[in-house]
Scaffold this active site. Structure first.
Site, short mmCIF file in Angstrom:
data_model
loop_
_atom_site.label_atom_id
_atom_site.label_comp_id
_atom_site.label_asym_id
_atom_site.label_seq_id
_atom_site.Cartn_x
_atom_site.Cartn_y
_atom_site.Cartn_z
N ARG A 105 -16.11 -11.68 10.32
CA ARG A 105 -15.34 -12.47 11.20
C ARG A 105 -16.14 -13.56 11.66
O ARG A 105 -17.29 -13.48 11.90
CB ARG A 105 -15.08 -11.42 12.21
CG ARG A 105 -14.08 -12.23 13.56
CD ARG A 105 -13.40 -11.07 13.96
NE ARG A 105 -13.84 -10.50 14.88
CZ ARG A 105 -13.04 -10.02 15.92
NH1 ARG A 105 -11.84 -10.00 15.81
NH2 ARG A 105 -13.74 -9.65 16.93
N ARG A 119 -6.17 -3.88 28.97
CA ARG A 119 -7.22 -3.00 28.04
C ARG A 119 -7.56 -1.48 28.56
O ARG A 119 -8.13 -0.62 28.12
CB ARG A 119 -8.40 -3.70 27.80
CG ARG A 119 -8.85 -4.16 26.43
CD ARG A 119 -10.20 -4.65 26.42
NE ARG A 119 -10.51 -5.02 25.16
CZ ARG A 119 -10.51 -6.05 24.66
NH1 ARG A 119 -9.56 -7.10 24.89
NH2 ARG A 119 -10.87 -6.47 23.18
N LYS A 145 -5.18 -8.53 15.76
CA LYS A 145 -4.37 -8.75 16.82
C LYS A 145 -4.39 -10.22 17.43
O LYS A 145 -3.61 -10.82 17.62
CB LYS A 145 -4.28 -7.75 18.05
CG LYS A 145 -5.43 -7.88 18.97
CD LYS A 145 -5.27 -7.02 20.06
CE LYS A 145 -6.70 -6.71 20.81
NZ LYS A 145 -7.51 -7.95 21.27
N ARG A 204 -17.74 -0.71 20.54
CA ARG A 204 -16.30 -1.30 20.90
C ARG A 204 -15.39 -0.31 20.59
O ARG A 204 -14.29 -0.15 21.45
CB ARG A 204 -16.42 -2.53 20.33
CG ARG A 204 -17.16 -3.58 21.22
CD ARG A 204 -17.21 -4.90 20.59
NE ARG A 204 -16.11 -5.69 20.34
CZ ARG A 204 -15.72 -6.81 19.39
NH1 ARG A 204 -16.88 -7.17 18.70
NH2 ARG A 204 -14.75 -7.18 19.63
N ARG A 259 -19.66 -13.87 16.42
CA ARG A 259 -19.92 -13.54 17.86
C ARG A 259 -21.07 -12.33 17.99
O ARG A 259 -21.09 -11.54 17.25
CB ARG A 259 -18.71 -12.92 18.56
CG ARG A 259 -17.69 -13.84 18.93
CD ARG A 259 -16.39 -13.55 18.91
NE ARG A 259 -16.40 -12.29 19.43
CZ ARG A 259 -15.12 -11.69 19.62
NH1 ARG A 259 -13.85 -12.38 19.24
NH2 ARG A 259 -15.02 -10.41 20.13
P1 ADP Z 1 -11.86 -8.14 20.41
O1 ADP Z 1 -10.11 -8.03 20.58
O2 ADP Z 1 -12.00 -8.35 18.90
O3 ADP Z 1 -12.45 -6.88 21.16
P2 ADP Z 1 -11.57 -9.93 22.38
O4 ADP Z 1 -12.01 -11.48 22.11
O5 ADP Z 1 -10.50 -9.81 22.83
O6 ADP Z 1 -12.13 -9.37 21.10
O7 ADP Z 1 -12.64 -9.58 23.64
C1 ADP Z 1 -14.04 -9.77 23.43
C2 ADP Z 1 -14.83 -9.13 24.77
O8 ADP Z 1 -14.33 -9.54 26.07
C3 ADP Z 1 -14.31 -7.33 24.64
O9 ADP Z 1 -15.20 -6.94 23.79
C4 ADP Z 1 -14.66 -7.20 26.18
O10 ADP Z 1 -16.05 -6.92 26.43
C5 ADP Z 1 -13.93 -8.58 26.93
N1 ADP Z 1 -12.78 -8.22 27.33
C6 ADP Z 1 -11.63 -8.90 26.92
N2 ADP Z 1 -10.62 -8.75 27.62
C7 ADP Z 1 -10.82 -7.63 28.46
C8 ADP Z 1 -10.19 -6.79 29.25
N3 ADP Z 1 -8.96 -6.93 29.39
N4 ADP Z 1 -10.71 -5.77 30.02
C9 ADP Z 1 -12.07 -5.63 29.94
N5 ADP Z 1 -12.89 -6.60 29.12
C10 ADP Z 1 -12.36 -7.32 28.35
#
Ligand code: ADP
Length: 221
Positions: free
Chosen positions: A123, A88, A13, A167, A156
């Protein structure tokens, strides 16, 4: 135009949001990227968030809602935005509704767990500008370096296999209920993630053009 992207970690995404952002000329608001910037800058919020992201956990709703409130009032969001990674959780979606943000379409990128686990191992991310790559599916032009800024790419901490599994569990528990939430509002459109990034981009752009009231010219693809 206000578009929201949903999808499991590793569903692609983030890549789709970046592509759509370029094509439609509206900014992507990626909460993951915002968090990584604050972590790198070692701000107070960044230090607080790192404990959660490194463990593969979600950052608490109050922190995320405050971040999004600050970001969406900035001038570049006036003509629309793409949200990648927010909401989320159900409370985050309710907060967005309470802010009066009217979403045109929610694009749900669907990929099964086994494929995601396989993908995550390849990744890579640019620690400087936040661009994301995949060694097989979306390879950088020069192996190991960012196409946009040339920095050395890294893995990462939260892409480590045991963290990925955690996750995905959290995604199914806390984020997947949003599919029903937005289906009830008549906003959800599912795009099945394809093997080729470009194929998923086509489907995504089609969906946004059809349901997101976007003005888009096919020759831009
Ligand atoms: P991915 O979509 O691959 O999980 P992201 O870059 O979107 O990776 O997010 C990385 C991390 O940041 C998540 O695993 C979470 O810990 C945190 N995070 C990002 N967006 C949110 C959110 N809206 N609410 C809570 N935690 C978030």
């Amino acid at each position: 135009m206000r578009i929201l992207f949903l999808g499991a970690p590793g569903s692609g995404k983030g890549t789709q949001a970046e592509n759509a952002s370029d094509l439609f000329g509206i900014p992507t608001i990626s909460t993951g990227a915002i968090l990584r910037e604050s972590i790198k800058a070692e701000t107070e919020a960044g230090k607080a968030a790192k404990v959660f992201t490194d463990a593969g956990k979600l950052v608490p709703d109050e922190i995320m809602i405050a971040i999004i409130k600050d970001r969406l009032v900035q001038a570049d969001c006036e003509s629309g935005f793409l949200l990648d990674g927010f909401p989320r959780t159900i409370p985050q979606a309710e907060a967005l509704d309470a802010m009066g943000v009217d979403i045109d379409v929610v694009v749900n990128i669907h990929v099964d767990d086994a494929t995601i686990i396989e993908r995550m191992s390849g990744r890579r991310v640019c620690p400087d500008c936040g661009s994301t790559y995949h060694l097989i599916y979306n390879a950088p032009k020069s192996i190991g370096n960012c196409d946009k800024c040339g920095a050395k790419l890294s893995i990462r901490d939260d892409d480590l296999p045991e963290v990925v599994k955690k996750r995905l569990d959290i995604y199914h528990e806390q984020t997947e209920p949003l599919i029903q939430y937005y289906t009830r509002k008549g906003k959800l459109k599912t795009v099945i993630g394809q093997e080729e990034v470009a194929d998923t981009t086509h489907l995504t752009v089609e969906t946004i053009t059809k349901f997101g009231k976007a003005k888009f010219r096919a020759e831009d693809l």
